[in-house]
Design an enzyme around this catalytic site. Structure first.
Site, mmCIF file in Angstrom:
data_model
loop_
_atom_site.group_PDB
_atom_site.id
_atom_site.type_symbol
_atom_site.label_atom_id
_atom_site.label_comp_id
_atom_site.label_asym_id
_atom_site.label_seq_id
_atom_site.Cartn_x
_atom_site.Cartn_y
_atom_site.Cartn_z
ATOM 1 N N CYS A 1 -14.159 44.779 8.207
ATOM 2 C CA CYS A 1 -13.799 45.956 7.413
ATOM 3 C C CYS A 1 -14.481 47.205 7.949
ATOM 4 C CB CYS A 1 -14.206 45.753 5.962
ATOM 5 S SG CYS A 1 -13.546 44.265 5.191
ATOM 6 N N ARG B 1 -11.272 47.271 14.448
ATOM 7 C CA ARG B 1 -12.065 46.236 13.787
ATOM 8 C C ARG B 1 -11.185 45.188 13.125
ATOM 9 N NH1 ARG B 1 -17.440 48.151 12.984
ATOM 10 N NH2 ARG B 1 -17.749 46.731 11.234
ATOM 11 N N TRP C 1 -10.270 43.832 5.758
ATOM 12 C CA TRP C 1 -9.860 42.555 6.338
ATOM 13 C C TRP C 1 -10.120 41.515 5.260
ATOM 14 C CZ3 TRP C 1 -11.712 37.705 7.817
ATOM 15 C CH2 TRP C 1 -10.967 37.036 8.791
ATOM 16 N N ASN D 1 -18.149 46.268 3.189
ATOM 17 C CA ASN D 1 -17.919 45.334 4.288
ATOM 18 C C ASN D 1 -18.925 44.205 4.129
ATOM 19 O OD1 ASN D 1 -17.329 44.026 6.699
ATOM 20 N ND2 ASN D 1 -18.579 45.397 7.937
ATOM 21 N N GLY D 2 -18.431 42.962 4.098
ATOM 22 C CA GLY D 2 -19.335 41.835 3.948
ATOM 23 C C GLY D 2 -18.842 40.881 2.878
ATOM 24 N N GLU E 1 -11.024 30.429 28.387
ATOM 25 C CA GLU E 1 -10.766 31.839 28.084
ATOM 26 C C GLU E 1 -9.279 32.162 28.202
ATOM 27 O OE1 GLU E 1 -11.237 36.060 27.478
ATOM 28 O OE2 GLU E 1 -12.055 34.198 26.691
ATOM 29 N N LYS F 1 -7.067 33.625 25.127
ATOM 30 C CA LYS F 1 -6.337 34.888 25.211
ATOM 31 C C LYS F 1 -4.870 34.696 24.823
ATOM 32 C CE LYS F 1 -9.257 37.948 26.208
ATOM 33 N NZ LYS F 1 -10.137 37.198 25.303
ATOM 34 N N GLU G 1 -4.587 34.169 21.073
ATOM 35 C CA GLU G 1 -4.940 35.349 20.288
ATOM 36 C C GLU G 1 -3.788 36.323 20.133
ATOM 37 O OE1 GLU G 1 -9.547 36.606 20.708
ATOM 38 O OE2 GLU G 1 -8.422 36.635 22.577
ATOM 39 N N HIS H 1 -8.197 11.357 30.565
ATOM 40 C CA HIS H 1 -8.907 10.729 29.463
ATOM 41 C C HIS H 1 -8.289 11.082 28.110
ATOM 42 C CE1 HIS H 1 -12.096 9.120 31.989
ATOM 43 N NE2 HIS H 1 -12.077 10.284 32.634
ATOM 44 N N LYS I 1 -11.882 42.658 15.373
ATOM 45 C CA LYS I 1 -12.631 42.884 16.601
ATOM 46 C C LYS I 1 -14.099 42.502 16.439
ATOM 47 C CE LYS I 1 -13.313 44.478 20.784
ATOM 48 N NZ LYS I 1 -12.819 43.701 21.940
#
Length: 606
Positions: free
Chosen positions: A2, A27, A74, A98-99, A478, A482, A485, A501, A601
């Site tokens: 947030c 964010r 968020w 925020n939190g 990675e 990506k 995401e 395996h 973010k």
């Protein structure tokens, strides 16, 4: 997560708040709102979705006033809705947050016993109602917020406004970042300097437990004990907070293109003209370090996994890598000769910061690799090493990742040299390879069109596998992350040798398999694993250099050619195709590249 902004200004504040919130879009958010005071009365506007929806609402229902707070939310407690959007208002008080308030259920129950009714599903409403409760008992706004803050458990950054108080704002932080800005007859609050930079370049960062009382002409900061503790005012560089796409369609595209320049900047800050690696004070005495514990989240954790290969092979130091969200709950023993190393783009990642605090007093030294030198993680480290990537807006990290890798590689070289594990000649060879990286990355970026063509093939896939061996395994991880995401395609990554395996059961003619395989000492083994995929009709995309493609490209579905590169720094170069494949696949699918769904973010809550 947030984003918070607050302004005690000299001009109509609504458009200023909205503009500042736009700078916090990176964010991540799913609703937004602002509250202002006009003629002594609080009023607010809130909207779900993008900020343009709030802007449209303000055209039809404008808000007057020169004092205000704003928020991009968020969702945590309660889904995205107008009623759950911030600011929350209870009687004469409005709050943005925020939190997470961990004890909000107990506080709600207490308030309910006093006849207080709730209209939202959020934990934040509890903060507003509790403050209102204390105001009704005759407390002043300052005393009511102080009492409220003493009751809250969890992580929070908060900003309060009050009816009849056009020259008062109160802000507080515990576990979530918050800064205050100093202007000329104006004062500001923001989640970070980026939000405030168009208004002021004079910033002070609140520390853990701080509470700030703002008027237009003063800011008083009190620490967790209630003692006056005004924080150092720092002058920030406007260039370091500039946000624009510079002609690119997306921030992510811009940030991918910036990598040759920002890596060169990082090298310039750590490499002297005579090829020596210099660290910020107080430095690290690697001769006394017997093990390294590296902790991070997401993409930064893959930078740590890559660095594990470097530290162990170059410096001969055993390394443990852990994801921050699991680390402290394992309560791992930390031997006293351990270097605890934390990697975070924002420097505010909640889990990583909590892990750092767990190691405080246990490890020999706490070091961090961060992109924000004034962040909480940097401030609480014994030594902080900035990566000099500049502002990264795209949620999917690109230039921060390669700068993290570059700084970590230099740190491994420094360790190897100090411990006598590599010769001066070997050190010089590695540094020469590093200095050549910006040019090689530029060459790789010139193959953007080829990667876009390959990505269009991937866009129709439902599942994609990534394979790599040695230090290319974290790069496969990675690449898969990506793709997940920003294109929302299911992707997984495996060490090539683990294929037989279990994961090979996933391979058929509908599954593309991206193989990251520079022509290095493990190339033949990787190609052997790749042949197993092709024997089962898997569609192989081989990423290698010209020599590797000449040897192994026969029968593959597609190829991406990379410049030849020294083995040790290949992971940094091979981040480029991982990024561009994901980017162009997302573009082909029409997803929101810079702000993918459900993601933020900076993850500032657990």
């Amino acid at each position: 997560m947030c984003g918070i902004v607050g302004v005690l200004g000299q001009h109509e504040v609504a458009p200023i708040l909205v503009e500042a919130l736009k700078r916090l879009e990176y964010r991540g958010y799913d609703s937004a709102g602002i509250a202002t005071i006009n003629d002594g009365k609080l009023d607010r506007r809130r909207a779900v979705g993008k900020l343009v929806n709030l802007s449209d609402l303000l055209v039809h229902e404008p808000l007057a006033g020169k004092s205000g707070i704003g928020h991009t939310r968020w969702a945590t407690h309660g889904g995205p809705s107008v009623s759950n959007a911030h600011p929350h208002k209870a009687g004469p008080v409005a709050v943005v947050h925020n939190g997470i308030i961990e004890n909000f259920r107990e506080l709600r129950a207490e308030l309910a016993e006093n006849g207080v009714e709730f209209v939202t599903e959020t934990d934040t409403e509890t903060v507003a109602l509790l403050t209102h409760h204390y105001l009704e008992q005759g407390m002043s706004p300052v005393d009511a917020t102080t009492k409220t803050l003493s009751r809250l458990h969890g992580a929070f950054a908060l900003a309060f406004l009050f009816d009849g108080e056009e020259d008062l704002m109160i802000a507080a932080r515990k576990g979530s970042p918050l800064a205050v800005g100093y202007g000329d007859g104006e004062m500001y609050v923001g989640s970070d300097a980026i939000a405030l930079s168009p208004m002021t370049n004079r910033i002070a960062y609140l520390e853990e437990g701080d509470r700030a009382v703002l008027t237009r002409n003063s800011i008083e900061v009190f620490d967790a004990n209630g003692t006056l503790a005004n924080r150092e005012i720092k002058t920030i560089s406007v260039n370091n907070t500039r946000i624009d796409k510079a002609g690119h369609k997306h921030f992510m595209a811009k940030e991918i293109a910036e990598q040759p320049g920002v890596i060169a900047d990082a090298l310039h800050h750590y490499l002297s003209q005579d090829g020596q690696i210099t660290l910020p004070d107080p430095g690290i005495d690697f001769t006394k370090i017997e093990r390294i514990t590296m902790v991070a989240c997401g993409t930064a954790s893959y930078a740590c996994l890559t660095a594990k290969y470097w530290f162990e092979q170059i410096a001969r130091i055993p390394v443990e890598v852990d994801v921050a969200s699991e680390f402290r709950y394992r309560e791992p023993p930390i031997p006293s000769n351990t270097l605890a190393l934390f990697v975070s783009q924002s420097g505010e990642t909640a889990d990583t910061l909590a892990a750092l605090r767990y190691c405080d007093g246990k490890a020999a030294q706490i070091a961090s690799v961060v992109n924000v030198p004034e962040s909480s993680i940097a401030r609480e480290s014994d030594i902080a090493m900035p990566i000099h990537a500049g502002v990264e807006v795209g949620v999917a990290s690109t230039k921060a990742f390669t700068c993290q890798l570059s700084v970590l590689f230099m740190l491994a070289l420094k360790a190897g040299s100090d411990r006598g594990e590599i010769t001066p000649e070997q050190l010089a060879d590695h540094i020469s390879a590093l200095r050549g990286l910006p040019a090689l990355i530029t060459t790789a970026l010139e193959r953007d069109a080829d990667m876009a063509n390959t990505a269009r093939k991937l866009a129709s896939a439902r599942d994609v596998l990534f394979l790599g061996r040695g230090a290319m395994f974290p790069l496969a991880l990675e690449g898969a992350l990506k793709l997940k995401e920003i294109s929302y395609i299911h992707a997984e990554a495996y060490a090539s040798g683990e294929l037989k395996h279990g994961p090979i059961a996933l391979v058929d003619e509908d599954v593309p398999v991206v193989v990251m395989a520079p022509r290095d000492t493990l190339f033949d083994k990787t190609v052997s694993n790749m042949q197993e995929v092709m024997a089962r009709k898997g569609k192989v995309i081989l990423i290698s250099d010209a020599k590797g493609l000449a040897e192994a490209a026969e029968g593959v579905w597609d190829t991406i050619e990379m410049p030849a590169v020294a083995d040790a720094v290949a992971p940094i170069l091979y981040a480029i195709p991982a990024q561009l494949l994901a980017y162009h696949t997302a573009v082909a699918k029409g997803t929101d590249v810079d702000q993918p769904r459900n993601l933020a973010k900076s993850v500032t809550v657990e």
